[in-house]
Motif scaffolding. Structure first.
Motif, PDB file in Angstrom:
ATOM      1  N   VAL A  97       0.844  -1.204   0.000  1.00 37.01           N
ATOM      2  CA  VAL A  97       0.000   0.000   0.000  1.00 37.01           C
ATOM      3  C   VAL A  97       0.873   1.246   0.000  1.00 37.01           C
ATOM      4  CG1 VAL A  97      -1.688   1.331   1.332  1.00 37.01           C
ATOM      5  CG2 VAL A  97      -1.969  -1.143   1.087  1.00 37.01           C
ATOM      6  N   GLU A  98       2.003   1.168   0.703  1.00 35.70           N
ATOM      7  CA  GLU A  98       2.907   2.312   0.765  1.00 35.70           C
ATOM      8  C   GLU A  98       3.523   2.575  -0.623  1.00 35.70           C
ATOM      9  OE1 GLU A  98       4.187   5.563   2.687  1.00 35.70           O
ATOM     10  OE2 GLU A  98       2.933   3.979   3.578  1.00 35.70           O
ATOM     11  N   GLN A  99       3.819   1.510  -1.353  1.00 33.82           N
ATOM     12  CA  GLN A  99       4.337   1.672  -2.705  1.00 33.82           C
ATOM     13  C   GLN A  99       3.296   2.324  -3.615  1.00 33.82           C
ATOM     14  OE1 GLN A  99       5.421  -2.373  -3.620  1.00 33.82           O
ATOM     15  NE2 GLN A  99       7.522  -2.140  -2.865  1.00 33.82           N
ATOM     16  N   LEU A 100       2.040   1.924  -3.427  1.00 33.26           N
ATOM     17  CA  LEU A 100       0.961   2.542  -4.194  1.00 33.26           C
ATOM     18  C   LEU A 100       0.814   4.004  -3.804  1.00 33.26           C
ATOM     19  CD1 LEU A 100      -1.412   2.205  -6.180  1.00 33.26           C
ATOM     20  CD2 LEU A 100      -2.826   1.532  -4.227  1.00 33.26           C
ATOM     21  N   ARG A 101       0.898   4.257  -2.522  1.00 31.76           N
ATOM     22  CA  ARG A 101       0.791   5.640  -2.020  1.00 31.76           C
ATOM     23  C   ARG A 101       1.911   6.506  -2.594  1.00 31.76           C
ATOM     24  NH1 ARG A 101       2.089   7.289   4.181  1.00 31.76           N
ATOM     25  NH2 ARG A 101       1.096   9.359   4.251  1.00 31.76           N
ATOM     26  N   ASP A 102       3.104   5.914  -2.690  1.00 28.79           N
ATOM     27  CA  ASP A 102       4.255   6.640  -3.206  1.00 28.79           C
ATOM     28  C   ASP A 102       4.037   7.087  -4.653  1.00 28.79           C
ATOM     29  OD1 ASP A 102       7.027   7.450  -2.435  1.00 28.79           O
ATOM     30  OD2 ASP A 102       7.515   6.292  -4.226  1.00 28.79           O
ATOM     31  N   ARG A 103       3.288   6.267  -5.422  1.00 26.01           N
ATOM     32  CA  ARG A 103       3.024   6.612  -6.815  1.00 26.01           C
ATOM     33  C   ARG A 103       2.121   7.835  -6.938  1.00 26.01           C
ATOM     34  NH1 ARG A 103       0.692   1.182  -9.000  1.00 26.01           N
ATOM     35  NH2 ARG A 103      -0.145   2.629 -10.566  1.00 26.01           N
ATOM     36  N   PHE A 104       1.376   8.139  -5.906  1.00 24.21           N
ATOM     37  CA  PHE A 104       0.452   9.269  -5.948  1.00 24.21           C
ATOM     38  C   PHE A 104       0.983  10.469  -5.165  1.00 24.21           C
ATOM     39  CE2 PHE A 104      -2.216   5.832  -7.297  1.00 24.21           C
ATOM     40  CZ  PHE A 104      -3.125   6.415  -8.170  1.00 24.21           C
ATOM     41  N   ALA A 105       2.287  10.444  -4.864  1.00 24.31           N
ATOM     42  CA  ALA A 105       2.893  11.558  -4.144  1.00 24.31           C
ATOM     43  C   ALA A 105       2.947  12.793  -5.043  1.00 24.31           C
ATOM     44  CB  ALA A 105       4.291  11.185  -3.671  1.00 24.31           C
ATOM     45  N   THR A 106       2.865  13.961  -4.428  1.00 27.91           N
ATOM     46  CA  THR A 106       2.996  15.225  -5.158  1.00 27.91           C
ATOM     47  C   THR A 106       4.235  15.955  -4.636  1.00 27.91           C
ATOM     48  OG1 THR A 106       1.581  16.371  -3.549  1.00 27.91           O
ATOM     49  CG2 THR A 106       0.515  15.436  -5.517  1.00 27.91           C
ATOM     50  N   THR A 107       4.741  16.885  -5.440  1.00 29.81           N
ATOM     51  CA  THR A 107       5.909  17.661  -5.017  1.00 29.81           C
ATOM     52  C   THR A 107       5.581  19.147  -5.088  1.00 29.81           C
ATOM     53  OG1 THR A 107       6.797  17.722  -7.263  1.00 29.81           O
ATOM     54  CG2 THR A 107       7.527  15.912  -5.847  1.00 29.81           C
ATOM     55  N   SER A 108       6.234  19.891  -4.207  1.00 29.78           N
ATOM     56  CA  SER A 108       6.065  21.349  -4.218  1.00 29.78           C
ATOM     57  C   SER A 108       7.356  21.996  -3.745  1.00 29.78           C
ATOM     58  CB  SER A 108       4.902  21.769  -3.311  1.00 29.78           C
ATOM     59  OG  SER A 108       5.107  21.320  -1.986  1.00 29.78           O
ATOM     60  N   ALA A 109       7.681  23.143  -4.339  1.00 27.20           N
ATOM     61  CA  ALA A 109       8.906  23.854  -3.970  1.00 27.20           C
ATOM     62  C   ALA A 109       8.805  24.359  -2.540  1.00 27.20           C
ATOM     63  CB  ALA A 109       9.153  25.004  -4.932  1.00 27.20           C
ATOM     64  N   VAL A 110       9.914  24.273  -1.811  1.00 27.01           N
ATOM     65  CA  VAL A 110       9.956  24.760  -0.427  1.00 27.01           C
ATOM     66  C   VAL A 110      11.168  25.667  -0.256  1.00 27.01           C
ATOM     67  CG1 VAL A 110       8.721  22.799   0.562  1.00 27.01           C
ATOM     68  CG2 VAL A 110      11.203  22.666   0.279  1.00 27.01           C
ATOM     69  N   GLU A 111      11.025  26.610   0.649  1.00 23.35           N
ATOM     70  CA  GLU A 111      12.141  27.520   0.942  1.00 23.35           C
ATOM     71  C   GLU A 111      12.764  27.128   2.269  1.00 23.35           C
ATOM     72  OE1 GLU A 111      10.850  31.554   0.765  1.00 23.35           O
ATOM     73  OE2 GLU A 111      10.276  31.449  -1.356  1.00 23.35           O
ATOM     74  N   ARG A 112      13.502  26.037   2.232  1.00 22.23           N
ATOM     75  CA  ARG A 112      14.202  25.545   3.422  1.00 22.23           C
ATOM     76  C   ARG A 112      15.359  24.678   2.976  1.00 22.23           C
ATOM     77  NH1 ARG A 112      13.117  20.319   3.506  1.00 22.23           N
ATOM     78  NH2 ARG A 112      11.018  19.480   3.076  1.00 22.23           N
ATOM     79  N   ALA A 113      16.139  24.257   3.959  1.00 21.23           N
ATOM     80  CA  ALA A 113      17.282  23.396   3.647  1.00 21.23           C
ATOM     81  C   ALA A 113      16.799  22.015   3.204  1.00 21.23           C
ATOM     82  CB  ALA A 113      18.183  23.268   4.876  1.00 21.23           C
ATOM     83  N   ALA A 114      17.510  21.423   2.263  1.00 17.02           N
ATOM     84  CA  ALA A 114      17.141  20.102   1.741  1.00 17.02           C
ATOM     85  C   ALA A 114      17.414  19.025   2.778  1.00 17.02           C
ATOM     86  CB  ALA A 114      17.929  19.805   0.470  1.00 17.02           C
ATOM     87  N   ALA A 115      16.512  18.051   2.820  1.00 16.07           N
ATOM     88  CA  ALA A 115      16.654  16.939   3.759  1.00 16.07           C
ATOM     89  C   ALA A 115      16.397  15.630   3.016  1.00 16.07           C
ATOM     90  CB  ALA A 115      15.670  17.102   4.920  1.00 16.07           C
ATOM     91  N   GLU A 116      16.692  14.517   3.683  1.00 12.81           N
ATOM     92  CA  GLU A 116      16.491  13.206   3.054  1.00 12.81           C
ATOM     93  C   GLU A 116      15.043  13.038   2.608  1.00 12.81           C
ATOM     94  OE1 GLU A 116      17.225   8.433   3.870  1.00 12.81           O
ATOM     95  OE2 GLU A 116      17.971   9.923   5.296  1.00 12.81           O
ATOM     96  N   GLY A 117      14.884  12.522   1.407  1.00 16.60           N
ATOM     97  CA  GLY A 117      13.549  12.339   0.851  1.00 16.60           C
ATOM     98  C   GLY A 117      13.107  13.487  -0.031  1.00 16.60           C
ATOM     99  N   ASP A 118      13.757  14.643   0.098  1.00 15.18           N
ATOM    100  CA  ASP A 118      13.440  15.781  -0.774  1.00 15.18           C
ATOM    101  C   ASP A 118      13.989  15.548  -2.173  1.00 15.18           C
ATOM    102  OD1 ASP A 118      12.195  17.167   1.248  1.00 15.18           O
ATOM    103  OD2 ASP A 118      13.933  18.409   1.740  1.00 15.18           O
ATOM    104  N   ILE A 119      13.400  16.266  -3.129  1.00 12.30           N
ATOM    105  CA  ILE A 119      13.920  16.260  -4.495  1.00 12.30           C
ATOM    106  C   ILE A 119      14.639  17.579  -4.717  1.00 12.30           C
ATOM    107  CG2 ILE A 119      13.338  16.205  -6.950  1.00 12.30           C
ATOM    108  CD1 ILE A 119      10.859  14.581  -6.185  1.00 12.30           C
ATOM    109  N   VAL A 120      15.901  17.494  -5.139  1.00  7.79           N
ATOM    110  CA  VAL A 120      16.649  18.714  -5.424  1.00  7.79           C
ATOM    111  C   VAL A 120      16.952  18.763  -6.921  1.00  7.79           C
ATOM    112  CG1 VAL A 120      17.684  19.045  -3.158  1.00  7.79           C
ATOM    113  CG2 VAL A 120      18.784  17.501  -4.778  1.00  7.79           C
TER     114      VAL A 120
END
Length: 476
Positions: free
Chosen positions: A142-165
């Motif tokens: 279910v988590e793999q399915l959930r991952d397929r429906f993830a969305t991304t949005s720009a953030v103004e903070r330091a990058a952390a694990e799991g972020d897309i840079v």
């Protein structure tokens, strides 16, 4: 015609054949007729040159050679049938005597199918993995399915694990920027390990506009294997947002109304998948156990051809499609060339042995293949090849591969007989009933055997479609 068979070893024989000259007459007549159509002699119309004139002008030897070449396949086939042989491949023919108007004698050495004695296989017992689907398995799916429906949005903070840079990269070796060492606008998920070693540490903590340098061994390109100084600049940081695990997600990601229904369906799919894997594991282990019971001598030439065919298919089809060389593949697999050759030989021997044993089982059990079974097998093969059933069927027919497919189905049925007779238990000691196992598509699990690559069973029809031509080498 007289023939005799001498057994040279369990997989090779020598045929000695003597043909009275009168039996060459049809081929002699055909030879004169053929030469008549090819030559011209002053004073005679084309096709009407007497035999004596052809002998005078072109020599009786040329006629005899043409006649013998025409007749040899027929006499060889008659000798094979008379000796009740199952030849493999082409014979090595040697004309030992040719006396005009008296006798033709020749020998033919050829590999033959070895005699295979099928022992009692009813005592075979194998252990397979049990079918267990845990809550953790369902959570992961279910988590793999959930991952397929993830969305991304720009953030103004330091990058952390799991972020897309989004990064720009520049690699230098010995202070020089590599021609292929510059890349801009690369999306990278921190922690995925999909780029250079050391990049995770370099970009973690950077905000948009930040930069860093790190050293890393290059995995490809012009400076593969060398240490490089890599500059990385982050132009954007994007956070991934996963949807909430609730009924709304179930409706978004599936045909179900509730998360509970989605999880229930996931459990069912995982169970079917594991049952299919269990059935596959059972047939593989039963086959291995059967092969252990049978001694099968393997013709050397067939084994050499099999090894070369497997190597060719790997290099020019599988690896070629991935853009890999054999050397690169061996490096990825951490294998030496000698280790690769040894594995290839072992696989080839098993493939040939499997075919011989299962073919003998087909004969022993008097198994036949119906049109419906052949059609179903063809449909599955077409699906795995990426071709439409019509395209695949046309390629099979044009390539002369119908007997090969019939053989595949028959061997599958033979192995199914052995699997049915065997005792299959899981790792908890429970007897496994394979009769009702189904794969993910709901079809009954088809028990198939490992095919010798000399038949090129996995891609022969596909290649035939591409080249408009298609061989069962093991069938000769």
């Amino acid at each position: 015609m007289k023939s005799a068979v001498e057994t040279l070893n369990p997989t090779r024989v020598r045929l000695t054949v003597e043909v009275p000259f009168e039996e060459l007459k049809p081929s002699l007549d055909a030879a004169y007729k053929k030469i008549n159509q090819q030559v011209t002699v002053p004073g005679f119309r084309k096709g009407k040159i007497p035999a004596r004139v052809i002998d005078q002008r072109f020599g009786r030897g040329a006629v005899l050679e043409e006649a013998v070449n025409d007749a040899l396949p027929k006499f060889y086939t008659e000798a094979v049938n008379e000796g009740e042989l199952n030849p493999l491949g082409q014979p090595e023919v040697d004309i030992t005597e040719l006396k005009d108007n008296e006798l033709l004698a020749f020998t033919a050495e050829v590999d033959v199918r070895p005699t295979v004695e099928i022992p009692d296989y009813s005592g075979i017992e194998v252990t397979v993995d049990s079918v267990e689907v845990s809550d953790e398995d369902i959570d992961k799916a279910v988590e793999q399915l959930r991952d397929r429906f993830a969305t991304t949005s720009a953030v103004e903070r330091a990058a952390a694990e799991g972020d897309i840079v989004v990064v720009d990269l520049e690699a230098k070796v010995e202070g020089e920027v590599l021609e292929d060492g510059v890349a801009n606008g690369v999306n990278y998920t921190i922690g995925s390990g999909e780029l250079l070693e050391g990049i995770d540490e370099a970009v973690t903590g950077l905000e948009a506009g930040g930069s860093a340098t790190f050293t890393s061994e290059l995995k490809g390109g012009s400076a593969k294997g060398k240490e490089a100084e890599v500059s990385v600049k982050v132009s954007e940081v994007k956070a991934r947002e996963l949807p909430e695990l609730d009924d709304d997600f179930a409706q978004l990601a599936s045909e179900f109304d509730t998360l509970e229904e989605l999880r229930g369906d996931t459990r069912g799919r995982l169970e079917r998948s594991k049952k299919f894997d269990q059935a596959t594991q059972a047939q593989e282990k039963v086959l291995d156990a059967l092969l252990e019971l049978v001694e099968v001598p393997i013709p050397e030439k067939l084994l050499e051809d099999e090894i070369q065919t497997r190597k060719h298919n790997l290099e020019h089809h599988q690896l070629g499609q991935m853009g890999l060389t054999l050397d690169a593949y061996l490096e990825m697999q951490e294998k030496t060339a000698d280790e690769f050759e040894a594995e290839l030989k072992e696989q080839a021997e098993k493939g040939i042995k499997t075919q011989f044993v299962l073919d003998e089982l087909v004969n022993k059990e008097k198994l036949s293949v119906g049109q419906e079974e052949l059609t179903e097998h063809l449909m599955r093969r077409a699906q795995s090849s990426g071709m439409s059933p019509d395209q695949f069927a046309q390629a099979v027919v044009e390539g002369g591969q119908v007997p090969m497919l019939v053989g595949e189905v028959a061997r599958g049925k033979a192995l199914a007989v052995v699997v049915e007779a065997a005792k299959v238990v899981d790792d908890k000691g429970e007897t496994v009933d394979l009769d009702d196992d189904e794969d993910e598509t709901g079809e009954t699990v088809e028990v198939t055997s490992e095919e010798p690559a000399a038949e090129e069973s996995d891609n022969e029809a596909e290649k035939a479609a591409e080249a408009d031509k298609g061989g069962d080498k093991a069938e000769g």
